[in-house]
Scaffold this motif. Structure first.
Motif: not given
Length: 121
Positions: A6, A8, A10, A22, A34, A37
């Protein structure tokens, strides 16, 4: 070299709303970063959080539980929260588990951000 399960990220949007994006799989093997985060994001008490799952290719029961927990946490902290869920890979598990009606789901990031803004004003 294999792709990570994945990705990720922000991003801070206008008015301090945080967009957490995501991609890839969201399951028992990949959910921990995840969750970590989202812990950091919620601890900062932002004026709103949008979780974008538009690029998630698979979501297992751990991902569903994570969404429900995030929704409850956002309510407890009074942080407006919205989820972008616009693919079968995300919507179908939510529908099957019958939690789709309990979550603030939106078809696009713009819709989700608008909903968060509305609640945060």
């Amino acid at each position: 070299m294999a792709e990570p399960a994945h990705h990720l990220s922000t991003t801070e949007l206008d008015r301090g709303i945080l967009l957490v994006s995501v991609s890839g799989a969201l399951d028992a093997a990949t959910h921990q970063p995840v969750v970590a985060e989202l812990d950091v994001v919620f601890e900062s008490r932002p004026p709103g959080v949008v979780l974008d799952l538009g690029e998630v290719e698979f979501m297992g029961s751990v991902g569903i539980a994570m969404l429900v927990n995030c929704h409850h946490r956002a309510d407890r902290l009074r942080v407006p929260f919205a989820v972008v869920a616009n693919t079968r890979a995300v919507l179908r598990p939510l529908q099957i588990s019958q939690v789709d009606g309990a979550l603030p789901l939106h078809a696009s990031v713009d819709e989700a951000v608008a909903a968060v803004r509305l609640v945060s004003t």
